[in-house]
Write a protein that holds these residues in place. Structure first.
Motif, PDB file in Angstrom:
ATOM      1  N   ASN A  37       0.815  -1.229   0.000  1.00 36.75           N
ATOM      2  CA  ASN A  37       0.000   0.000   0.000  1.00 36.75           C
ATOM      3  C   ASN A  37       0.847   1.278   0.000  1.00 36.75           C
ATOM      4  O   ASN A  37       0.577   2.239   0.731  1.00 36.75           O
ATOM      5  N   HIS A  38       1.889   1.311  -0.836  1.00 32.79           N
ATOM      6  CA  HIS A  38       2.666   2.537  -1.012  1.00 32.79           C
ATOM      7  C   HIS A  38       2.006   3.411  -2.075  1.00 32.79           C
ATOM      8  O   HIS A  38       1.481   2.917  -3.076  1.00 32.79           O
ATOM      9  N   ARG A  39       2.076   4.732  -1.903  1.00 31.21           N
ATOM     10  CA  ARG A  39       1.514   5.670  -2.896  1.00 31.21           C
ATOM     11  C   ARG A  39       2.535   5.989  -3.968  1.00 31.21           C
ATOM     12  O   ARG A  39       2.194   6.121  -5.161  1.00 31.21           O
ATOM     13  N   LEU A  40       3.785   6.126  -3.579  1.00 23.52           N
ATOM     14  CA  LEU A  40       4.865   6.482  -4.504  1.00 23.52           C
ATOM     15  C   LEU A  40       5.905   5.387  -4.541  1.00 23.52           C
ATOM     16  O   LEU A  40       6.328   4.892  -3.487  1.00 23.52           O
ATOM     17  N   VAL A  41       6.328   5.009  -5.748  1.00 23.28           N
ATOM     18  CA  VAL A  41       7.386   4.005  -5.911  1.00 23.28           C
ATOM     19  C   VAL A  41       8.434   4.578  -6.849  1.00 23.28           C
ATOM     20  O   VAL A  41       8.105   5.062  -7.958  1.00 23.28           O
ATOM     21  N   PHE A  42       9.704   4.582  -6.428  1.00 20.01           N
ATOM     22  CA  PHE A  42      10.831   5.069  -7.216  1.00 20.01           C
ATOM     23  C   PHE A  42      11.541   3.879  -7.863  1.00 20.01           C
ATOM     24  O   PHE A  42      11.907   2.917  -7.176  1.00 20.01           O
ATOM     25  N   TRP A  43      11.766   4.012  -9.201  1.00 22.30           N
ATOM     26  CA  TRP A  43      12.422   2.909  -9.938  1.00 22.30           C
ATOM     27  C   TRP A  43      13.587   3.498 -10.738  1.00 22.30           C
ATOM     28  O   TRP A  43      13.381   4.281 -11.667  1.00 22.30           O
ATOM     29  N   TYR A  44      14.811   3.146 -10.319  1.00 20.67           N
ATOM     30  CA  TYR A  44      16.017   3.598 -11.020  1.00 20.67           C
ATOM     31  C   TYR A  44      16.516   2.475 -11.919  1.00 20.67           C
ATOM     32  O   TYR A  44      16.701   1.349 -11.470  1.00 20.67           O
ATOM     33  N   PHE A  94      14.494  -1.267 -19.192  1.00 21.35           N
ATOM     34  CA  PHE A  94      13.062  -1.533 -19.098  1.00 21.35           C
ATOM     35  C   PHE A  94      12.185  -0.383 -19.591  1.00 21.35           C
ATOM     36  O   PHE A  94      10.981  -0.381 -19.376  1.00 21.35           O
ATOM     37  N   GLY A  95      12.785   0.584 -20.285  1.00 25.60           N
ATOM     38  CA  GLY A  95      12.000   1.705 -20.781  1.00 25.60           C
ATOM     39  C   GLY A  95      10.899   1.279 -21.722  1.00 25.60           C
ATOM     40  O   GLY A  95       9.783   1.828 -21.699  1.00 25.60           O
ATOM     41  N   ASP A  96      11.179   0.266 -22.538  1.00 26.15           N
ATOM     42  CA  ASP A  96      10.171  -0.211 -23.486  1.00 26.15           C
ATOM     43  C   ASP A  96       9.045  -1.003 -22.814  1.00 26.15           C
ATOM     44  O   ASP A  96       8.022  -1.280 -23.446  1.00 26.15           O
ATOM     45  N   VAL A 101      -2.615   3.315 -11.312  1.00 25.91           N
ATOM     46  CA  VAL A 101      -1.260   3.795 -11.054  1.00 25.91           C
ATOM     47  C   VAL A 101      -0.804   4.603 -12.274  1.00 25.91           C
ATOM     48  O   VAL A 101      -0.879   4.118 -13.420  1.00 25.91           O
ATOM     49  N   GLN A 102      -0.368   5.841 -12.053  1.00 27.48           N
ATOM     50  CA  GLN A 102       0.137   6.679 -13.147  1.00 27.48           C
ATOM     51  C   GLN A 102       1.645   6.518 -13.229  1.00 27.48           C
ATOM     52  O   GLN A 102       2.372   6.691 -12.246  1.00 27.48           O
ATOM     53  N   VAL A 103       2.146   6.151 -14.443  1.00 26.32           N
ATOM     54  CA  VAL A 103       3.566   5.945 -14.661  1.00 26.32           C
ATOM     55  C   VAL A 103       4.163   7.239 -15.207  1.00 26.32           C
ATOM     56  O   VAL A 103       3.690   7.799 -16.222  1.00 26.32           O
ATOM     57  N   MET A 104       5.205   7.721 -14.545  1.00 24.97           N
ATOM     58  CA  MET A 104       5.864   8.959 -14.968  1.00 24.97           C
ATOM     59  C   MET A 104       7.297   8.649 -15.372  1.00 24.97           C
ATOM     60  O   MET A 104       8.090   8.145 -14.569  1.00 24.97           O
ATOM     61  N   ASP A 105       7.621   8.927 -16.664  1.00 28.68           N
ATOM     62  CA  ASP A 105       9.004   8.766 -17.158  1.00 28.68           C
ATOM     63  C   ASP A 105       9.758  10.039 -16.803  1.00 28.68           C
ATOM     64  O   ASP A 105       9.557  11.103 -17.393  1.00 28.68           O
ATOM     65  N   LYS A 111      -1.701   7.146  -6.888  1.00 31.30           N
ATOM     66  CA  LYS A 111      -0.507   6.290  -6.853  1.00 31.30           C
ATOM     67  C   LYS A 111       0.330   6.585  -8.094  1.00 31.30           C
ATOM     68  O   LYS A 111      -0.196   6.667  -9.219  1.00 31.30           O
ATOM     69  N   TYR A 112       1.671   6.705  -7.890  1.00 31.88           N
ATOM     70  CA  TYR A 112       2.569   7.086  -8.986  1.00 31.88           C
ATOM     71  C   TYR A 112       3.807   6.193  -8.970  1.00 31.88           C
ATOM     72  O   TYR A 112       4.404   5.948  -7.921  1.00 31.88           O
ATOM     73  N   LEU A 113       4.179   5.777 -10.209  1.00 33.02           N
ATOM     74  CA  LEU A 113       5.445   5.079 -10.406  1.00 33.02           C
ATOM     75  C   LEU A 113       6.394   6.062 -11.092  1.00 33.02           C
ATOM     76  O   LEU A 113       6.140   6.511 -12.218  1.00 33.02           O
ATOM     77  N   LEU A 114       7.495   6.388 -10.428  1.00 30.95           N
ATOM     78  CA  LEU A 114       8.464   7.333 -10.955  1.00 30.95           C
ATOM     79  C   LEU A 114       9.642   6.539 -11.512  1.00 30.95           C
ATOM     80  O   LEU A 114      10.423   5.944 -10.748  1.00 30.95           O
ATOM     81  N   TYR A 115       9.736   6.514 -12.869  1.00 33.65           N
ATOM     82  CA  TYR A 115      10.779   5.729 -13.538  1.00 33.65           C
ATOM     83  C   TYR A 115      11.922   6.651 -13.949  1.00 33.65           C
ATOM     84  O   TYR A 115      11.702   7.658 -14.641  1.00 33.65           O
ATOM     85  N   PHE A 116      13.133   6.300 -13.483  1.00 31.02           N
ATOM     86  CA  PHE A 116      14.326   7.106 -13.783  1.00 31.02           C
ATOM     87  C   PHE A 116      15.273   6.271 -14.643  1.00 31.02           C
ATOM     88  O   PHE A 116      15.793   5.251 -14.142  1.00 31.02           O
ATOM     89  N   PRO A 117      15.515   6.635 -15.905  1.00 27.45           N
ATOM     90  CA  PRO A 117      16.419   5.848 -16.761  1.00 27.45           C
ATOM     91  C   PRO A 117      17.882   6.206 -16.497  1.00 27.45           C
ATOM     92  O   PRO A 117      18.668   6.418 -17.438  1.00 27.45           O
ATOM     93  N   HIS A 118      18.248   6.309 -15.229  1.00 27.05           N
ATOM     94  CA  HIS A 118      19.630   6.607 -14.855  1.00 27.05           C
ATOM     95  C   HIS A 118      19.851   6.140 -13.410  1.00 27.05           C
ATOM     96  O   HIS A 118      18.918   5.703 -12.725  1.00 27.05           O
ATOM     97  N   ALA A 119      21.082   6.230 -12.930  1.00 24.99           N
ATOM     98  CA  ALA A 119      21.427   5.798 -11.573  1.00 24.99           C
ATOM     99  C   ALA A 119      20.845   6.749 -10.536  1.00 24.99           C
ATOM    100  O   ALA A 119      20.558   7.928 -10.840  1.00 24.99           O
ATOM    101  N   GLU A 120      20.703   6.234  -9.336  1.00 22.27           N
ATOM    102  CA  GLU A 120      20.187   7.049  -8.231  1.00 22.27           C
ATOM    103  C   GLU A 120      21.209   8.120  -7.865  1.00 22.27           C
ATOM    104  O   GLU A 120      22.402   7.816  -7.685  1.00 22.27           O
TER     105      GLU A 120
END
Length: 873
Positions: free
Chosen positions: A18-25, A31-33, A43-47, A68-77
């Motif tokens: 039950n997390h609202r925000l998830v960070f994905w580095y 996995f961009g595609d 869940v709204q996915v944000m590139d 709920k938001y998935l924050l996708y970062f195509p780089h290192a933390e």
């Protein structure tokens, strides 16, 4: 990794956790595609490659605070000092998409440091083991807890705690049957995954196992057998409150270790699944430590708390066997308490039904009976010197019969146990019973029989004679309940002392009540005359030329058919007990529908006792008879519309296990040629002359017969001959033969039944709040009242709990005191804490449970405030 696995991991983060925000580095941008194919409803996915971090921060913290938001970062933390979203990440969830991270996510773990730990355990992480691991995992697990869960999977333990892991390894070792030197296969498998060192560390933390640095680093092989030796040796030393010289090299030397060892071993022994493995391992350790010789000089009191080894049980039994015959009354009382405690203990526990426990319980039953027998003897140090036959007869009814009961109980238990350890006590018991009690009783009774000329006037004041049974016991009950049925059960050779036990068995039930009295049996005390005397009649007689048949009002009484004809005149019938046992409810009601008086003939004791090939089974037959008569009387009352049952006998018997000697024989110089019947305890005939060394009499005086039929019976407990078995006999005038029971059993209903409701005695702590300042401490528990007919003993299990978890050893104790003294109803239990992580501010409770029902009786808050100590005793 496919989109399905990604979706599962993200579902776990958003919906299970039950997390609202998830960070994905994703520094490799692997996995961009896949973002568009993720199945994440709501869940709204944000590139974040196209988003402003500051704008996203403002949006999610001020404008969109619920989605709920998935924050996708195509780089290192980024480094913390460069991370605009650091404060948001602290209350959100991070997601990683490598194999270890996916496993981390699948397991629902929260500590990010466990990713590296999982990587170190990569060899363990097969699909099957992961599936098994999931059922143990808690989100807040640390490295130690995760390793224990993995160890539990490998060992197939029930739960990931050190106790269950130990029990499972012990079970595996015992089943392999290779001894303490064998390495369990599970430990070999743990070595493959680097999990032996964590196991050793857990043993070190839990029980103070002195592991070497090499063991803790996984460089030296862990010797599980040696660990078991240390654990059980520590438990044994704790039980005797000392560390003998021979144990100093193996006992674990800390106060916490001895308490935890005791609690851990207590829990192992209490496990219905794993205790058989404990038995095997305890015997191996006992042999390795040579416990048998180590405890030879320990007293019964010193071994009183030892449950660790079977040899301690054997030692206590040997000492009791040797001490009981010459013990003082105070010692006998002590021995009874010791046995009571042992029956609550491990090796004789009635809550475990296996050959080992049954054997020990049987041996203790024999010892208890021997204690009671010798206590009875000590109550009569000068023998028996009653001044009248009436006094002795009444003493037998109230007290002396117990000699016969305890002898029967001892012999039955000793024969069943069939162990060499009881042989010496067998001889002592036989000397006490056969060569003291019977001799003393026979001498006093014989003097009174002769002094009061009882052969000429066979009567005891206040005691009805057996030939008046119908008039004194049956007819009044028929007259007072004209439309009710009365059933009389006549059990062949069922003597008075067994009837006392039958009364107790029946009175356990709330819907029936039994009251016992007696009648003076006819002489000679044998079946033909005894059975005839119990029938309704005006006259009894023997006839010339008709063997020893006894006629009632001119009718033969030999066999059921003839007795049935006699009873038919009284609106009654005769039936065999086997027939009644076989009846259904409907069959019985139909058979008895028009019968007001029913005589049921039961033959168990005499059938086995009066035969040379089976006379050694006499006491087993008595127990069988008691069981059958309990059930038979219940069936008759409950199924066949009968409110009253009388249980009586034709005669009693004498029995001794030891072989008789020449002194036990009364020789007949002139053997009669005209005897109707000649047996070991009587000779009967029409014209018998007087015999010099026997009692002579006429059935006219001793049974009220119309005929002047003569008989001889040997004095005391003697026999005329030993042919065809001589240990089981009847026919004579000893109290065991002629104190004939009359048990009146009535069915109770309504208020009378309610008034006999039974309940278990209450047990409380005298102190409402308790404090524990040592790892091992005694607590007082008090039985609130004396046990009685309506207040029954209770066996309780006592332990300390934190929530539902047991944090101490569990002790079992029975409260069964019949004393009116409150101080005599107090018992102590000795509890030891498991572990060392106790906080005086936490809630702990001393809980008392009914051991038989496993229900909570009472609970008391316990403050655990341990002083720092690391001394072993």
């Amino acid at each position: 990794m496919d989109s399905k696995q990604l979706t599962q991991g993200l579902h776990q983060a958003f919906f299970s956790e039950n997390h609202r925000l998830v960070f994905w580095y994703d520094p490799e941008q692997s996995f961009g595609d896949e973002l568009a194919s993720l199945d994440l409803p709501d869940v709204q996915v944000m590139d974040m490659s196209t988003e402003s971090s500051l704008a996203v921060k403002l949006k999610l913290e001020l404008e969109e605070q619920s989605g709920k938001y998935l924050l996708y970062f195509p780089h290192a933390e980024p480094e913390p000092e460069d991370d605009w979203l650091l404060d948001m990440k602290l209350y959100s969830r991070a997601f990683h998409a490598d194999r270890i991270s996916i496993i981390f996510n699948e397991l629902g773990l929260q500590q990010q440091s466990l990713r590296a730990h999982l990587a170190r355990r990569e060899k363990f992480l097969s699909k099957a083991r992961l599936a098994a691991l999931k059922r143990f995992i808690q989100p807040d697990f640390d490295e130690v807890a995760l390793d224990l869960a993995m160890i539990a999977v490998v060992t197939r333990a029930e739960s990931p705690d050190i106790a269950n892991i130990l029990f499972t390894l012990g079970d595996e070792l015992a089943k392999a049957d290779g001894g303490l030197e064998q390495v369990p296969e599970s430990i070999t498998e743990l070595e493959k995954y680097g999990l032996v060192a964590p196991l050793v560390r857990a043993f070190q933390e839990e029980v103070g196992y002195p592991a070497s640095e090499a063991e803790l680093r996984g460089e030296a092989r862990f010797n599980f057998g040696h660990f078991l030796i240390r654990l059980l040796a520590t438990g044994f030393c704790e039980s005797i409150s000392e560390v003998p010289d021979w144990a100093r090299s193996v006992a674990i030397s800390s106060a916490n270790a001895r308490a935890t060892s005791r609690a851990l071993l207590s829990r192992w022994r209490d496990s219905s699944r794993y205790y058989p493995a404990y038995d095997v391992i305890a015997d191996w350790v006992s042999s390795a430590l040579n416990i048998k010789s180590r405890i030879e000089d320990y007293s019964i009191e010193a071994l009183a708390n030892v449950a660790t080894f079977r040899e301690a049980e054997n030692r206590i039994i040997v000492d009791l066997v040797n001490a009981i015959p010459e013990a003082r009354p105070a010692d006998l009382n002590l021995f009874s308490r010791v046995i009571s405690d042992r029956l609550d203990g491990y090796w004789a526990s009635r809550h475990k039904d296996d050959d080992v426990r049954r054997k020990f319980r049987t041996i203790y039953s024999a010892l208890s009976a021997a204690i009671d027998l010798f206590a009875l003897r000590q109550a009569h140090p000068e023998g028996f010197h009653f001044t009248s036959a009436e006094a002795l007869y009444k003493a037998y009814e109230s007290d002396l019969y117990q000699f016969d009961t305890e002898y029967r109980h001892y012999c039955a238990a000793s024969r069943k146990a069939h162990v060499e350890i009881l042989k010496a006590l067998d001889d002592a018991v036989e000397q006490c019973y056969a060569y003291w009690y019977l001799d003393q009783l026979a001498r006093n009774w014989g003097d009174l029989v002769e002094g009061e000329k009882l052969m000429e006037h066979w009567a005891i004041r206040g005691v009805p004679n057996q030939q008046h049974f119908y008039d004194t016991q049956v007819k009044p009950k028929l007259d007072s309940a004209r439309n009710k049925r009365l059933v009389v059960i006549i059990s062949d050779a069922f003597r008075y002392e067994a009837a006392v036990e039958l009364q107790d068995r029946i009175n356990v039930k709330r819907y029936s009540e039994a009251k016992l009295s007696s009648q003076l049996g006819v002489l000679p005390s044998y079946t033909t005359l005894g059975m005839a005397s119990l029938l309704p009649h005006q006259t009894l007689e023997y006839r010339e030329g008709v063997s020893d048949d006894v006629f009632v009002d001119g009718k033969s009484t030999k066999g059921s058919d003839n007795r049935n004809r006699v009873l038919a005149n009284y609106n009654g019938m005769a039936v065999q007990a086997e027939t009644v046992k076989a009846w259904s409810r409907e069959e019985g009601r139909e058979a008895l529908r028009d019968q007001h008086l029913v005589y049921v003939y039961h033959n168990v004791v005499d059938a086995r006792g009066d035969s040379a090939s089976t006379e050694s089974e006499t006491f087993n037959a008595v127990e069988h008879a008691i069981e059958e008569l309990t059930e038979l009387s219940r069936k008759i009352m409950m199924h066949f519309n009968t409110s009253t049952v009388l249980v009586t006998a034709d005669h009693g018997f004498l029995f001794q296990h030891s072989k008789l000697e020449a002194a036990d024989r009364t020789s007949l110089a002139d053997k009669p040629s005209n005897a109707l019947k000649s047996k070991k305890r009587y000779v009967i005939g029409h014209d018998l002359p007087d015999a010099k060394d026997a009692w002579c009499g006429s059935t006219r005086n001793t049974a009220g017969t119309a005929s002047d039929t003569r008989f001889w019976i040997p004095k005391g407990a003697n026999r005329f001959h030993f042919v065809g078995g001589a240990r089981f006999v009847h026919g004579g005038a000893m109290p065991q033969e002629i104190v004939v029971p009359v048990l009146t059993v009535k069915q109770l209903r309504g208020e009378k039944a309610e008034s006999r409701s039974r309940r278990k005695v209450e047990v409380i702590s005298p102190k409402p709040t308790l404090k524990m300042v040592n790892n091992i401490q005694r607590f007082d528990l008090m039985q609130t009242e004396a046990v009685s007919d309506q207040v029954l003993p209770v066996t309780i299990a006592v332990a300390i709990y934190e929530g539902a978890d047991k944090v101490s050893s569990e002790e079992v104790v029975t409260f069964d005191s019949a004393s009116d003294s409150m101080t005599e109803r107090v018992k102590q239990v000795r509890l030891s804490l498991s572990g060392k992580d106790f906080d005086r501010k936490r809630d702990y409770f001393l809980i008392l449970k009914d051991k038989d029902l496993n229900t909570e009786i009472e609970r008391y808050r316990v403050v655990i405030d341990l002083a720092f100590t690391d001394d072993f005793f």
